[in-house]
Design a protein around this motif. Structure first.
Motif, short mmCIF file in Angstrom:
data_model
loop_
_atom_site.label_atom_id
_atom_site.label_comp_id
_atom_site.label_asym_id
_atom_site.label_seq_id
_atom_site.Cartn_x
_atom_site.Cartn_y
_atom_site.Cartn_z
N PRO A 93 -9.37 -9.11 -29.46
CA PRO A 93 -9.46 -8.02 -28.63
C PRO A 93 -8.34 -6.94 -29.20
N ASP A 94 -7.03 -7.26 -29.11
CA ASP A 94 -5.94 -6.87 -29.30
C ASP A 94 -5.53 -6.20 -30.84
N PRO A 154 -3.59 -23.87 -22.16
CA PRO A 154 -2.81 -22.89 -22.66
C PRO A 154 -4.12 -22.25 -22.51
N ALA A 155 -4.95 -21.27 -22.37
CA ALA A 155 -6.32 -20.94 -22.89
C ALA A 155 -6.48 -19.55 -23.76
N PRO A 156 -6.86 -20.04 -24.48
CA PRO A 156 -7.33 -19.43 -25.96
C PRO A 156 -8.02 -18.32 -26.02
N THR A 157 -8.32 -17.35 -26.40
CA THR A 157 -8.87 -16.50 -25.97
C THR A 157 -10.33 -16.48 -26.18
N HIS A 198 -23.21 -13.95 -33.29
CA HIS A 198 -22.61 -14.52 -32.50
C HIS A 198 -22.61 -13.41 -31.86
N THR A 199 -22.26 -14.25 -30.05
CA THR A 199 -22.48 -14.37 -29.02
C THR A 199 -21.12 -12.90 -28.36
N GLY A 200 -19.94 -12.53 -29.26
CA GLY A 200 -18.76 -12.00 -28.73
C GLY A 200 -18.32 -13.17 -27.23
N LEU A 201 -16.80 -11.92 -27.04
CA LEU A 201 -16.38 -11.88 -26.01
C LEU A 201 -16.98 -11.56 -24.78
N ALA A 202 -17.68 -10.87 -24.39
CA ALA A 202 -18.29 -9.84 -23.51
C ALA A 202 -18.84 -11.24 -22.10
#
Length: 549
Positions: free
Chosen positions: A226-227, A304-307, A345-349
């Motif tokens: 995302p960044d 620890p949370a990944p992206t 793919h379904t992405g980060l949304a």
């Protein structure tokens, strides 16, 4: 140059994607060097031996490339690579790219007959292999095979006790890199051959260019960053698999990130790597994640949370996706892709991919990666939205051709470059793709077709089932019968009657219900990290007696 690798995609399309910036139009080693110059001390690889920065990695890569060059390996030569995940596999990838050679990686654990087939059909001039990995002695096997492979000139052994007739990699790696000059191949030249077992009698090999890997496949990973910060990617799947091709070429060369590598997957090692190395992205198959979730203590400290957790290689169900999202505190991405040249793919949304009666959504096709259309399996004519047909793909990540198999090019490649995947899917009015099965993955019971994928989707919601794979087994009376291979949840029991009742409540026709049941401690995985369906068929037949009798 050995085997001829021709590009079946129109040249004007390849060039258009380079001109408009969709593909970087640089070879993989030049891209890697640019990342090195930008951040020379960034960690490139984290493996069992520790951390290796970009500068140290490049020094070893150039030495290895010079050593390989001294053996006569050069532009266009195909070189097999059978190594576990680790820095040696990454070095081999980059050294071959620097030479303009074509890497043919395949996972450790593949049998001698299959490996011989890959090297023979690709006309590989050399193979880089582990001296020992678990119970396998790959380098020694290749030394024995060499007389039967006329193109194979060198066996390069990685590890202690190199067999006679092989060149130790540590000897080549001591070659002074000073005089070495990279070959700088064209970005549309072949860089890597991906291996796919598919549904053919022999494994399929698919040739990819530098642009298709760093551009098309690189754009896939870019959409999950995302960044634009260089990613830190934990690969639970082998780098030598098609899924693992997002490692060296994409994570390092295209995005300047860090590879976190486990030589051998275990759920405990994977969880430790997440705690210790805090990856931004975790790449695996659903079975691996189910094993990891089962290993977590109910009162565990938050991870620890990944992206994102990116899951592909097998069907992902809603229960696994939801459980993983809660446990890892991040988006779970459902990836539909293959070595043959398709990606969606379904992405980060969304945290958990949406689902309907046909299963999880595969996502919205991204033209920066590849376009997707649905066609009539018989006529190959495009179908309107909402109709089920064969999934076809064409875009920046499209491969060049099949290797040593013109019959596969004729069967799976259209004249204008579209790839016929053999998968069945539907694109709805909103442009979302759903994958509903495979043209060939059908169990025929007494003349009636049964989709194992449909039954698997239903059984993943069974409260007592942790993991399930459905396969067809031969039967003298019905031709085939459907078997369910099941891992029960801890403290639970499963039988055919409860399986049937659950499917009935979901509206699955009685004729599609499994008639064989195999209870497992774990689902066996093949060398590529996917459920080993061939092994499961053998196990079912052994447990029931030979079902064909």
């Amino acid at each position: 140059m050995t085997v001829v690798l021709h590009d079946l995609l129109p040249t004007e399309l390849r060039r258009a994607w380079a001109v408009d910036g969709t593909c970087p139009d640089l070879d993989l080693y030049s891209l890697f060097r640019a990342r090195l110059v930008a951040d020379p001390h960034r960690t490139a690889v984290l493996d069992a031996k520790g951390a290796l920065c970009y500068t140290a990695l490049d020094r070893r890569v150039r030495s290895l490339a010079a050593g390989l060059q001294s053996l006569g390996i050069g532009p266009g030569d195909v070189v097999g690579v059978q190594l576990p995940n680790g820095r040696d596999a990454v070095m081999a990838d980059l050294a071959l790219a620097a030479l303009g050679a074509v890497a043919l990686p395949f996972p450790v654990g593949r049998g001698v007959m299959e490996s011989e087939c890959l090297l023979r059909r690709s006309e590989a001039v050399a193979v880089i292999a582990a001296t020992r990995h678990r119970d396998h002695h790959h380098a020694a096997d290749f030394v024995q095979l060499r007389p039967a492979l006329p193109h194979l000139r060198q066996v390069i052994a990685v590890g202690a006790d190199a067999p006679g007739g092989a060149v130790p990699l540590r000897t080549l790696s001591r070659t002074a890199p000073g005089p070495f000059l990279p070959a700088r191949p064209r970005a549309d030249d072949p860089a890597r051959i991906l291996v796919s077992s598919g549904s053919e009698a022999e494994p399929k090999m698919v040739a990819y260019s530098h642009n298709a890997l760093a551009g098309g496949r690189g754009n896939f990973l870019a959409s999950l960053i995302p960044d634009a910060t260089p990613p830190r990617c934990l690969f639970l799947v082998p780098l030598a698999s098609a899924f693992g091709s997002n490692g060296t070429a994409v994570t390092l060369a295209r995005h300047g990130g860090t590879l976190v590598l486990l030589e051998h997957f275990t759920p405990e090692a994977a969880l430790d790597a997440i705690r210790s190395h805090r990856p931004t992205h975790v790449f695996g198959v659903p079975t691996m994640v189910r094993m990891m979730l089962s290993s977590l203590d109910p009162d565990h400290e938050p991870l620890p949370a990944p992206t994102a957790i990116v899951l592909g290689g097998a069907a992902l169900d809603e229960t696994t996706a939801a459980d993983a999202a809660r446990a890892f505190g991040c988006s779970v991405v459902n990836l539909y892709g293959s070595a043959d040249g398709v990606n969606c793919h379904t992405g980060l949304a969304t945290t958990v991919p949406p689902q309907d009666a046909s299963g999880l959504v595969a996502g919205r096709p991204d033209p920066m990666v590849t376009d997707i259309r649905i066609t009539d399996p018989a006529t190959h004519e495009p179908l309107p939205a909402g109709d089920v047909g064969e999934i076809e793909s064409r875009g920046p990540m499209s491969p060049m051709c099949y290797v040593g198999a013109p019959e596969l090019d004729a069967r799976y490649r259209a004249p204008d470059g579209w790839v016929r995947t053999g998968d069945l899917g539907v694109i709805d009015e909103a442009g979302l793709l759903r994958v509903v099965g495979r043209l060939k993955d059908i169990v025929i019971r007494g003349g009636a077709n049964i989709s194992p994928a449909e039954v698997e989707r239903g059984l993943t919601s069974h409260p007592d089932i942790r993991d399930v794979v459905c396969v067809g087994v031969p039967d003298a009376l019905m031709g085939e019968r459907l078997a369910s291979c099941i891992v029960a949840r801890a403290g639970r029991t499963v039988d055919l009657a409860s399986v049937g009742r659950h499917l009935t409540t979901l509206g699955v026709e009685r004729r599609k219900h499994p008639e064989r049941l195999l209870l497992l401690e774990e689902v066996p995985l093949n060398p590529a990290g996917k459920p080993d369906r061939a092994a499961l068929r053998t196990m079912v037949r052994a447990s029931m007696g030979d079902c064909s009798q």
